[in-house]
Design an enzyme around this catalytic site. Structure first.
Site, PDB file in Angstrom:
ATOM      1  N   CYS A 238      -8.983   1.931  -2.345  1.00 19.09           N
ATOM      2  CA  CYS A 238      -7.620   1.561  -2.736  1.00 19.09           C
ATOM      3  C   CYS A 238      -7.596   0.344  -3.661  1.00 19.09           C
ATOM      4  O   CYS A 238      -6.897   0.345  -4.689  1.00 19.09           O
ATOM      5  CB  CYS A 238      -6.750   1.343  -1.503  1.00 19.09           C
ATOM      6  SG  CYS A 238      -7.236  -0.050  -0.441  1.00 19.09           S
TER       7      CYS A 238
ATOM      8  N   HIS B  61      -4.571  -2.138   2.895  1.00 14.39           N
ATOM      9  CA  HIS B  61      -4.334  -1.093   1.898  1.00 14.39           C
ATOM     10  C   HIS B  61      -3.428  -1.635   0.799  1.00 14.39           C
ATOM     11  O   HIS B  61      -2.602  -2.525   1.025  1.00 14.39           O
ATOM     12  CB  HIS B  61      -3.678   0.127   2.558  1.00 14.39           C
ATOM     13  CG  HIS B  61      -3.618   1.341   1.672  1.00 14.39           C
ATOM     14  ND1 HIS B  61      -4.752   1.997   1.233  1.00 14.39           N
ATOM     15  CD2 HIS B  61      -2.560   2.008   1.133  1.00 14.39           C
ATOM     16  CE1 HIS B  61      -4.396   3.022   0.481  1.00 14.39           C
ATOM     17  NE2 HIS B  61      -3.070   3.051   0.389  1.00 14.39           N
TER      18      HIS B  61
ATOM     19  N   HIS C 209      -1.769   5.706  -5.074  1.00 17.68           N
ATOM     20  CA  HIS C 209      -2.747   4.951  -4.292  1.00 17.68           C
ATOM     21  C   HIS C 209      -3.914   5.855  -3.931  1.00 17.68           C
ATOM     22  O   HIS C 209      -3.838   7.087  -4.049  1.00 17.68           O
ATOM     23  CB  HIS C 209      -2.092   4.379  -3.025  1.00 17.68           C
ATOM     24  CG  HIS C 209      -1.598   5.423  -2.062  1.00 17.68           C
ATOM     25  ND1 HIS C 209      -1.857   5.375  -0.714  1.00 17.68           N
ATOM     26  CD2 HIS C 209      -0.852   6.560  -2.251  1.00 17.68           C
ATOM     27  CE1 HIS C 209      -1.293   6.408  -0.105  1.00 17.68           C
ATOM     28  NE2 HIS C 209      -0.682   7.137  -1.005  1.00 17.68           N
TER      29      HIS C 209
END
Length: 257
Positions: free
Chosen positions: A158, A210, A222
Site C-alpha cells: 500500500c 494502510h 489502494h
C-alpha cells in the site's frame, strides 16, 4: 563513504542478511544507497530516496565510492514496462525507474552501464499534481498484485504504491504508511477531500497500517489484494465487489497543493 546502486530491475531489501529473511522493501534499478555494513553475500544499505534500511544481495548491487544525489530535476521511465540494456544485455524494467543524469552515469561507468534506448520518460520536476494527472499515474498500477515490501508494477504494497505515484510529481514520501501519515497537512473532513489526498487507516490497536490515494470524496485507489478502486465513506473503505468494510479511516492528509 561507500555507495551501492541497484543493477537489476528490482532487488529485494530484507530485514536480515539471509535469503529466507522477510522482504521489507525493494531497491529499483539505478536507485542508490549508502553502504552501512557488509556481510559475505549481503550488504546493509540505507536508501538515499527514503532513508529506509535493509539488507540487499551483494550480486544485485554495483559498489562505488562517489555518488551525487540530485532530486531537483528527476526523470523516470513512463511506460508500464520499458526495454533497455544493462551492461549491454537486454532487460525489461518497470514503471518509475530513475533515468540517470550524465554525472551519475559517469560515476557508475566503471561498474554499470545503462542504455535507456528510446524508453519514454516522465519529467517529475515539471509535472503538476493535478487531479487528472494523479489519477492517470495511479491507474497504471491497477490490478498489480499486492506484495509485502513491493515498490513496482510487478508487485506493490500500500505505501509502496503511494510512494511511487507521488514520485512522479517530485513529492518524496517516506516508506511505510505510519511514516507517510506524519507528512502533509490534515484534511478535516472526507467531504473536503480532493484527488491526490492520502487516506490512512488504523487497526484495532490504533496503529496506522494502510494508506491509499483518494480520487474524490467517495472513491479510493489502494493496494489491497491488488491495486483497486473501492468506495470510501466517513467510516472507511468498502470493497465494491463484496460490500464488506475492509479498513477503518483514521486521518486524511494533503501533500499536493
Amino acid at each position: 563513504m561507500s555507495y551501492a546502486v541497484c543493477k537489476v530491475p528490482v532487488a529485494p531489501l530484507r530485514a536480515e542478511a539471509a535469503h529466507k529473511s522477510e522482504m521489507i522493501s525493494q531497491l529499483l534499478l539505478a536507485e542508490a544507497a549508502l553502504v552501512l555494513e557488509e556481510a559475505k553475500d549481503f550488504i546493509k544499505i540505507q536508501c538515499l530516496y527514503d532513508g529506509y534500511e535493509g539488507w540487499c544481495q551483494r550480486s544485485q548491487l554495483a559498489l562505488i565510492d562517489t555518488w551525487t544525489k540530485n532530486n531537483e530535476s528527476q526523470f523516470y521511465t513512463a511506460a508500464w514496462i520499458s526495454r533497455i540494456t544493462i551492461n549491454n544485455k537486454m532487460a525489461h524494467i518497470p514503471l518509475g525507474i530513475p533515468v540517470l543524469n550524465d554525472l551519475n552515469r559517469q560515476q557508475l561507468s566503471g561498474v554499470l552501464q545503462l542504455d535507456y534506448r528510446d524508453a519514454a520518460t516522465w519529467h517529475a520536476n515539471g509535472a503538476k499534481p493535478q487531479a487528472e494527472m494523479i489519477r492517470e499515474r495511479a491507474e497504471l498500477f491497477l490490478n498489480t498484485p499486492y506484495l509485502w515490501g513491493g515498490r513496482s508494477v510487478f508487485g506493490v504494497d500500500c505505501s509502496g504504491f503511494t510512494q511511487m505515484v507521488f514520485r512522479f510529481f517530485n513529492i518524496p514520501l517516506l516508506r511505510d504508511a505510519y511514516l507517510q501519515a506524519t507528512q502533509g497537512e490534515v484534511v478535516g473532513f472526507l467531504q473536503e477531500a480532493r484527488c491526490g489526498d492520502l487516506a490512512f487507516f488504523d487497526n484495532a490497536e490504533g496503529r496506522i497500517t494502510h494508506v491509499g490515494i483518494l480520487l474524490n470524496d467517495h472513491e479510493i485507489i489502494h493496494s489491497s489484494g491488488n491495486v483497486r478502486i473501492d468506495k470510501i465513506d466517513n467510516a472507511g473503505i468498502v470493497n465494491v465487489e463484496t460490500g464488506v468494510r475492509t479498513h477503518q479511516l483514521r486521518i486524511i492528509k494533503r501533500l499536493a497543493n
